[in-house]
Design an enzyme around this catalytic site. Structure first.
Site, short mmCIF file in Angstrom:
data_model
loop_
_atom_site.label_atom_id
_atom_site.label_comp_id
_atom_site.label_asym_id
_atom_site.label_seq_id
_atom_site.Cartn_x
_atom_site.Cartn_y
_atom_site.Cartn_z
N LYS A 147 0.84 -1.20 0.00
CA LYS A 147 0.00 0.00 0.00
C LYS A 147 0.88 1.26 0.00
CE LYS A 147 -3.24 -2.16 3.21
NZ LYS A 147 -4.50 -2.00 4.03
N HIS B 177 -2.04 -5.42 1.73
CA HIS B 177 -3.35 -6.04 1.57
C HIS B 177 -3.15 -7.43 0.98
CE1 HIS B 177 -7.51 -6.81 0.36
NE2 HIS B 177 -6.99 -7.28 -0.76
P1 IDP Z 1 -7.50 -6.78 6.13
O1 IDP Z 1 -6.71 -5.74 5.34
O2 IDP Z 1 -6.63 -7.47 7.14
O3 IDP Z 1 -8.24 -7.74 5.24
P2 IDP Z 1 -10.04 -5.50 6.71
O4 IDP Z 1 -10.86 -5.73 7.94
O5 IDP Z 1 -10.55 -6.05 5.42
O6 IDP Z 1 -8.56 -5.99 7.01
O7 IDP Z 1 -9.87 -3.92 6.59
C1 IDP Z 1 -9.34 -3.36 5.40
C2 IDP Z 1 -8.36 -2.26 5.76
O8 IDP Z 1 -9.07 -1.19 6.38
C3 IDP Z 1 -7.29 -2.64 6.79
O9 IDP Z 1 -6.20 -3.31 6.22
C4 IDP Z 1 -6.90 -1.28 7.33
O10 IDP Z 1 -6.03 -0.59 6.41
C5 IDP Z 1 -8.24 -0.55 7.34
N1 IDP Z 1 -8.91 -0.64 8.65
C6 IDP Z 1 -9.54 -1.73 9.17
N2 IDP Z 1 -10.06 -1.44 10.38
C7 IDP Z 1 -9.78 -0.13 10.60
C8 IDP Z 1 -10.06 0.78 11.69
O11 IDP Z 1 -10.69 0.43 12.69
N3 IDP Z 1 -9.58 2.06 11.56
C9 IDP Z 1 -8.89 2.48 10.46
N4 IDP Z 1 -8.61 1.67 9.42
C10 IDP Z 1 -9.05 0.38 9.49
MG MG Z 2 -9.90 -7.45 4.07
#
Ligand code: IDP
Ligand code: MG
Length: 138
Positions: free
Chosen positions: A11, A117
């Protein structure tokens, strides 16, 4: 176990911190094969589509701002069980919970800028590869 493809993003924070090569190398050293790569500045549309599942979350605006804030290195990796193995190498979503030895556990501190990601299922991988590689992989 099936041979899978997965979409990985180094990213904008990873590119800004010059960690994109280190991130790709970690996956390559695990034995995953690099099938395609693009260095791309995500448009708002790409950012919103990629993170569409989080549209209703309070952090969605901040997340789209972040993913569009600079160039991303997008790549497709292939290997047996690639999706789950890559998620393990990446580590927990919140770097505060990520184990030492994982990418987030070693190099990240907080969210949303948690460096990497990785697709979370075969369906997500197919959808996300289509978003970041609209002209196909070849
Ligand atoms: P992942 O990337 O591990 O699959 P996801 O729950 O799909 O996690 O969330 C996507 C992205 O959103 C995360 O990688 C992070 O960059 C961001 N994110 C997730 N939760 C939060 C939060 O509570 N605050 C700010 N950004 C968040
Ligand atoms: Mg995700």
């Amino acid at each position: 176990m099936a041979v899978e493809q997965t979409l990985i993003l180094a990213k904008p924070d990873a590119v800004e911190r010059s960690l994109a090569g280190e991130i790709l190398a970690r996956f390559e050293r695990r034995g995953l094969k690099l099938r395609a790569a693009r260095f791309v500045q995500a448009s708002r549309e790409v950012g919103e589509t990629h993170y569409a599942e989080h549209k209703e979350k309070p952090f969605f605006g901040e997340l789209v701002e972040f993913i569009t804030s600079g160039p991303t290195l997008a790549f497709v990796l292939e290997g047996e069980g690639a999706i789950a193995t890559c998620r393990k190498t990446i580590g927990a979503t919140n770097p505060a919970d990520a184990e030492a030895g994982s990418l987030r556990g070693d190099f990240a501190l907080a969210m949303p800028d948690n460096l990497v990601h990785g697709s979370d299922s075969p369906a997500s991988a197919e959808r996300e590869i289509g978003i970041w590689f609209p002209d196909g992989l070849a």
